[in-house]
Each structure stands twice: as C-alpha cells, then as structure tokens.
Scaffold this motif. Structure first.
Motif, PDB file in Angstrom:
ATOM      1  N   PRO A  51      -8.242  17.262  73.731  1.00  0.00           N
ATOM      2  CA  PRO A  51      -9.449  17.482  74.553  1.00  0.00           C
ATOM      3  C   PRO A  51     -10.674  16.783  73.959  1.00  0.00           C
ATOM      4  CG  PRO A  51      -8.863  19.484  73.332  1.00  0.00           C
ATOM      5  CD  PRO A  51      -7.748  18.510  73.119  1.00  0.00           C
ATOM      6  N   THR A  52     -11.634  16.473  74.819  1.00  0.00           N
ATOM      7  CA  THR A  52     -12.915  15.940  74.366  1.00  0.00           C
ATOM      8  C   THR A  52     -13.682  17.068  73.687  1.00  0.00           C
ATOM      9  OG1 THR A  52     -13.019  14.314  76.157  1.00  0.00           O
ATOM     10  CG2 THR A  52     -15.118  14.990  75.177  1.00  0.00           C
TER      11      THR A  52
ATOM     12  N   ASP B 155     -17.086  14.425  69.822  1.00  0.00           N
ATOM     13  CA  ASP B 155     -17.139  13.183  70.589  1.00  0.00           C
ATOM     14  C   ASP B 155     -18.558  12.892  71.050  1.00  0.00           C
ATOM     15  OD1 ASP B 155     -14.370  12.295  70.627  1.00  0.00           O
ATOM     16  OD2 ASP B 155     -13.980  14.158  71.695  1.00  0.00           O
ATOM     17  N   PHE B 156     -19.287  13.947  71.377  1.00  0.00           N
ATOM     18  CA  PHE B 156     -20.723  13.770  71.649  1.00  0.00           C
ATOM     19  C   PHE B 156     -21.449  15.095  71.502  1.00  0.00           C
ATOM     20  CE2 PHE B 156     -18.785  14.573  75.758  1.00  0.00           C
ATOM     21  CZ  PHE B 156     -19.708  15.265  76.519  1.00  0.00           C
TER      22      PHE B 156
ATOM     23  N   PRO C 206     -22.714   9.929  70.065  1.00  0.00           N
ATOM     24  CA  PRO C 206     -23.599   9.848  71.227  1.00  0.00           C
ATOM     25  C   PRO C 206     -24.247  11.212  71.513  1.00  0.00           C
ATOM     26  CG  PRO C 206     -21.478   8.812  71.696  1.00  0.00           C
ATOM     27  CD  PRO C 206     -21.321   9.554  70.400  1.00  0.00           C
ATOM     28  N   VAL C 207     -25.484  11.160  71.983  1.00  0.00           N
ATOM     29  CA  VAL C 207     -26.253  12.380  72.221  1.00  0.00           C
ATOM     30  C   VAL C 207     -26.771  12.361  73.650  1.00  0.00           C
ATOM     31  CG1 VAL C 207     -28.278  13.719  71.523  1.00  0.00           C
ATOM     32  CG2 VAL C 207     -26.995  12.425  69.801  1.00  0.00           C
TER      33      VAL C 207
ATOM     34  N   ARG D 144     -11.744  11.395  81.926  1.00  0.00           N
ATOM     35  CA  ARG D 144     -10.381  11.805  81.531  1.00  0.00           C
ATOM     36  C   ARG D 144      -9.427  11.713  82.732  1.00  0.00           C
ATOM     37  NH1 ARG D 144     -10.173  14.440  76.460  1.00  0.00           N
ATOM     38  NH2 ARG D 144      -8.224  15.286  77.243  1.00  0.00           N
TER      39      ARG D 144
ATOM     40  N   THR E 126     -26.325   7.235  75.219  1.00  0.00           N
ATOM     41  CA  THR E 126     -26.216   5.870  74.714  1.00  0.00           C
ATOM     42  C   THR E 126     -24.967   5.750  73.860  1.00  0.00           C
ATOM     43  OG1 THR E 126     -28.615   5.676  74.700  1.00  0.00           O
ATOM     44  CG2 THR E 126     -27.398   4.112  73.346  1.00  0.00           C
TER      45      THR E 126
END
Lengths: 175, 175
Positions: free
Chosen positions: A5-6, A126-127, A157-158, B40, B160
C-alpha cells in the motif's frame, strides 16, 4: 499494479480553540480531503501514518497557576499530556477503522516542524499531508509555518491542504 | 464513496537535453509517481488533466540562424511549435490510454508558472502535480522555480515530485 500500500503520513494537532484535545480544523480537513480525493474507495491501497507532535511549552499558560513542589507534580503533568495526545490520536484512528483503512499513530515531543521532518526521514512515507490555516503573509509572521518548512525540508513529496474558507474561525490564527 | 473522479492536473514540459520533444525527466517522473502512489489500481477514480505551457522565446537560440522575411515565416514557426507540443502531449495521453485512466491534455503559451496558476483557477482541479529538478538554492537562482511559485500561488493543493537522484543528468540544470 497493487502490491504494497501507499504509505502516507498526516501530521495532526489539537485545536487551539477548545480546552479539550479536539483535533484542529486543519488536521480534520487534511484527513477528510485525503480520504475523499486520494484514498477514495481503494481502502486497501493505502496505509495512513498519523504523527502528533506535542510542544512541551505549549500549555505554559494553563500551568501558570500550577504548583510544582515535587518530582511527582512533573510526572502527573506528563501523564496528562500523554492522555491528551492519546485522546487526539483516538479520533483519527477511529475514523480510519470505521472506513477500513489501515493506520498507525504515534506521538513525539518537540518542535513540530523538526520532528515531522525527522520522522519522515525515519519511516520513509511515500508522501506527507499537512493541514494549514491558509494564513496571509502578515499573519504568518507571528504564528510560524510548519507546512512551509516541511515543503522545503521534508525528504518526501508534501501536499498542504488549506483550511476551507467557510471553516475559518473568527480569528484566522485559531484552528 | 466513489462519485465524480478526482481531477488532478499535471504540468508537463519538454526535455531540455534532446532536440526532439521528449518529455522531461521530471514530467515523466511526476506522472509515474502519480500512477504508482495515488491512482494505483483505481483507474476509474481519477481523471488526469495534462497542461503543457510553451514558452514563446524558449527556442530563441535555435532560431538564431533563421531568416524571417515574411508573415509566412512566423506562421511556419507557429506550426512547428504546435507540432512539438502535440507530440509531447501524445506521449502522456498514450500512457493514460494504455492504463485506462481518463485524461485531457491541452497547450497554452506564455510564462509557465503564471499560465499554470491561471489554468488551475479556470478548470478547478482537485490538486496539481508538478515535477521538479530538485535543485539546490544556488542552482535555483538561475533557472527559476515554477513548482515553488505554484505551491505558493495556485488555488488548489500542490504536490511537487522531485526528480530521483539516479535520474539526474550530468548537469542538474538539464532535465
């Protein structure tokens, strides 16, 4: 295409308005937005990591009338902080449990912007999702900007979710 | 929970390295990241809006040896620009088509950061994804920072995606 999963981290904090540890408007907004726009119906595709950073001096004013006479007094203060933090995280973990999204939640103490970036480095999400009051430049000078710091310094990444206009309290610095 | 798909805009541009309109490393990276971490397997839950902004003076150096003798010369230049832009968008639209994600793509001319913010205001995506070369502060001074401008000024959340370290060309200003 699915696989692992992310893993997305959401930095959450307490409301500054109410006395009890309710989640802030922007933290709630960040989770709602993430569920609605990113996770959607794909609940098994995501895992949400909730990080709450407690600021040790934040309750300084509440403690003005407190007496510290023994090490026990500090212990009880720490227990109370811990209880507040757990109560806050309970809200977010319950939300995920209702929907069926896997999650983890934990508390750190220190400067929120530094601790968030440190935890990103440690757990490699991941973010990162941060809520923001969406203040103008003038108001920002006085209240600091955790989200801006994270956009610049976090090693992932944000995405910053601004509080919606209709949820802004009378004083926009409140949350 | 599904309803309308999440509309996400990705700002894409050409590689500065090659002569032909290949997508830049960071544009490709931004799409790959979005498909892998956000979309996904939920291909019906998202619609991707690709915006390519052409900079009118960008090819100034290529045109140094060109002769402009009639209005036709300018017309043919515009046709060539148009062909380059379409070729670029074709790459992104094909990727989405292969995977089965709905998309739209279009071209604007002007200053990328301003046009991106303007188009966000016009089409109201749920969020914007921008690629970034991930340059240090020294390099940034010379190359400008579309992504930083959008984070500050776009009227939607912005994420970003920095180019990964192993994809950085010899000169990090290239892309």
């Amino acid at each position: 295409m699915e696989g692992e999963p992310t893993r997305l981290m959401i930095a959450v904090n307490e409301s500054t308005i109410k006395g009890y540890p309710h989640p802030s408007i922007s933290s709630k907004g960040a989770l709602d937005w993430t569920l609605q726009k990113i996770v959607r119906s794909n609940t098994s595709g995501f895992k949400i990591l909730f990080l709450h950073v407690q600021v040790p001096d934040e309750d300084g004013f509440d403690d003005m009338d407190s007496l510290y006479a023994s090490p026990e007094d500090f212990k009880s203060m720490k227990y109370r902080d811990r209880a507040r933090g757990l109560h806050l995280l309970e809200y977010f973990v319950n939300r995920c449990h209702e929907i069926g999204v896997a999650c983890e939640a934990w508390i750190k103490r220190g400067d929120p912007k530094e601790q968030i970036c440190y935890e990103v480095q440690r757990v490699h999400p991941d973010f990162l999702v941060t809520g923001s009051r969406g203040l103008g430049p003038f108001q920002r000078v006085f209240v600091g900007t955790v989200s801006e710091f994270c956009v610049k310094h976090a090693e992932c990444p944000v995405i910053t979710i601004k509080r919606s206009a209709d949820e802004t309290p009378q004083d926009p610095v409140d949350d």
